[in-house]
Enzyme design. Structure first.
Site, PDB file in Angstrom:
ATOM      1  N   GLU A 228      13.920 -15.715 -27.407  1.00 13.62           N
ATOM      2  CA  GLU A 228      14.167 -16.040 -26.276  1.00 13.62           C
ATOM      3  C   GLU A 228      14.647 -17.745 -25.965  1.00 13.62           C
ATOM      4  O   GLU A 228      15.431 -18.242 -25.447  1.00 13.62           O
ATOM      5  CB  GLU A 228      13.236 -15.696 -25.111  1.00 13.62           C
ATOM      6  CG  GLU A 228      12.900 -14.342 -24.956  1.00 13.62           C
ATOM      7  CD  GLU A 228      13.687 -13.478 -23.697  1.00 13.62           C
ATOM      8  OE1 GLU A 228      14.318 -14.308 -23.031  1.00 13.62           O
ATOM      9  OE2 GLU A 228      13.951 -12.478 -23.701  1.00 13.62           O
TER      10      GLU A 228
ATOM     11  N   ASP B  61      17.292  -2.969 -19.791  1.00 13.42           N
ATOM     12  CA  ASP B  61      16.329  -3.735 -20.853  1.00 13.42           C
ATOM     13  C   ASP B  61      15.372  -4.533 -19.876  1.00 13.42           C
ATOM     14  O   ASP B  61      15.925  -4.911 -18.747  1.00 13.42           O
ATOM     15  CB  ASP B  61      16.852  -4.418 -21.812  1.00 13.42           C
ATOM     16  CG  ASP B  61      15.668  -5.147 -22.917  1.00 13.42           C
ATOM     17  OD1 ASP B  61      14.897  -4.374 -23.322  1.00 13.42           O
ATOM     18  OD2 ASP B  61      15.861  -6.358 -23.063  1.00 13.42           O
TER      19      ASP B  61
ATOM     20  N   CYS C  51      12.183  -3.237 -31.448  1.00 17.06           N
ATOM     21  CA  CYS C  51      11.993  -4.102 -30.397  1.00 17.06           C
ATOM     22  C   CYS C  51      13.610  -4.499 -30.458  1.00 17.06           C
ATOM     23  O   CYS C  51      14.242  -4.951 -30.988  1.00 17.06           O
ATOM     24  CB  CYS C  51      11.067  -5.106 -30.514  1.00 17.06           C
ATOM     25  SG  CYS C  51      11.173  -6.434 -29.418  1.00 17.06           S
TER      26      CYS C  51
ATOM     27  N   CYS D 109      15.139  -0.776 -23.810  1.00 18.33           N
ATOM     28  CA  CYS D 109      14.008  -1.407 -24.026  1.00 18.33           C
ATOM     29  C   CYS D 109      13.056  -0.404 -24.848  1.00 18.33           C
ATOM     30  O   CYS D 109      12.638   0.726 -24.346  1.00 18.33           O
ATOM     31  CB  CYS D 109      13.464  -1.798 -22.861  1.00 18.33           C
ATOM     32  SG  CYS D 109      11.849  -2.560 -22.782  1.00 18.33           S
TER      33      CYS D 109
HETATM   34  N1  DGL Z   1      12.764  -5.213 -24.598  1.00 14.91           N
HETATM   35  C1  DGL Z   1      11.235  -5.379 -25.176  1.00 14.91           C
HETATM   36  C2  DGL Z   1      11.331  -3.897 -26.345  1.00 14.91           C
HETATM   37  O1  DGL Z   1      12.136  -3.532 -26.925  1.00 14.91           O
HETATM   38  C3  DGL Z   1      11.084  -6.478 -25.763  1.00 14.91           C
HETATM   39  C4  DGL Z   1      11.047  -7.622 -24.672  1.00 14.91           C
HETATM   40  C5  DGL Z   1       9.731  -7.434 -23.785  1.00 14.91           C
HETATM   41  O2  DGL Z   1       8.699  -7.267 -24.127  1.00 14.91           O
HETATM   42  O3  DGL Z   1       9.992  -7.111 -22.631  1.00 14.91           O
HETATM   43  O4  DGL Z   1      10.219  -3.531 -26.452  1.00 14.91           O
END
Ligand code: DGL
Length: 276
Positions: free
Chosen positions: A161, A6, A193, A69
């Site tokens: 976060e 991720d 997300c 991710c």
């Molecule tokens: N891990 C990202 C996603 O699932 C969210 C955080 C980011 O923008 O890096 O899209």
């Protein structure tokens, strides 16, 4: 080993579901916290970062890597599977989260006996995920002719976060983001997300009781189980000693703290890595 990648800590939501569904396997988690968020970056930048992450995870003996991710799955997975893996690591496998979730939506509609022609699915995610239109493309390949309404919610990742989960400001922002989906009477909401499942209760409250809110990490974990059952040649290569290793490209202390609290792991083994 199964690698889970991720951009930062959000992918731990996916790992948590993997640990529930498939607890015996060994897992290596890599969070590219130093370069997160990916959600506002361009295709080329995301692709470059993901290639570096995969090189690292394959060197850690991962036979299979899941791109937890959504932004990386949306922007990089296709090229990774078509070019990077066959040219550099032909014996390894990389999976993403978009296809399993699209399949999960289709199965949910069937299971609930919903009318697939009149259904309205809302999808929320980062700008990268929403602008890639992957969900529209993947759902269109399936028996789905309903409407898809999408919305990028770039403020939600920083709020998670910062652990602003229960703050009134977060509730207000969620309400604003979800309003167009709510007034258009969506039936299902997909949290596309990694960070959003952490806001699951708040999102459910904001969108209202009539909407089914799907939790992608559980869907992806079930799909991984069925993938491994169907691909015994890969499953056989994966070690099963319940090992959990964690790597981050940024601060170890805050990452370890989050892992301990979120995964209920005492003294997780966390190391810092520089990707190149
Ligand atoms: N891990 C990202 C996603 O699932 C969210 C955080 C980011 O923008 O890096 O899209």
């Amino acid at each position: 080993m199964i690698g889970v990648f991720d951009s930062g800590l959000g992918g731990l939501t996916t790992l948590k579901s993997f640990l529930k569904e498939l607890p015996d396997y060994d897992y290596v988690y890599l969070g590219d916290n130093a370069r997160a968020p990916y959600g506002g970056k361009t295709h080329d930048v995301i692709y470059g970062h993901v290639c570096e992450a995969l090189r690292f995870l394959f060197l850690q003996n991962c036979e299979l890597v899941v791109l937890a991710c959504n932004s990386a799955s949306a922007e990089a997975l296709k090229k990774i599977q078509q070019e990077f893996v066959p040219n550099n690591f032909p014996d390894k496998k990389v999976l993403g989260v978009i296809v399993p979730v699209a399949e999960g939506v289709e199965e949910f509609v069937t299971r609930k006996k919903m009318d697939a022609n009149n259904i309205r699915v809302g999808v929320i995610g980062t700008r990268a995920t929403i602008e890639s239109k992957v969900f529209e493309k993947e759902l269109a390949k399936r028996s789905f002719s309903g409407e898809i309404l999408t919305r990028a919610c770039p403020l939600l990742v920083p709020l998670v976060e910062e652990n602003w989960i229960n703050r009134p400001e977060t509730k207000t922002i969620l309400k604003k983001y979800l309003w167009p989906l709510k007034v258009n009477n969506i039936n299902i909401l997909v949290l596309a997300c990694t960070h959003y499942p952490i806001l699951y209760n708040e999102i459910k409250h904001a969108i209202g009781r009539k909407v089914f809110v799907l939790n992608p990490p559980d869907i992806v974990a079930r799909k991984l189980r069925s993938y491994l059952e169907r691909h015994q040649e890969i499953a056989k290569k994966l070690s099963k000693n319940k090992k959990r290793l964690f790597f981050t490209t940024d601060n170890i202390e805050s990452f370890s703290r989050f892992i301990s609290n979120f995964l209920y792991l005492k003294n997780p083994q966390v190391k810092k890595v520089k990707l190149a």
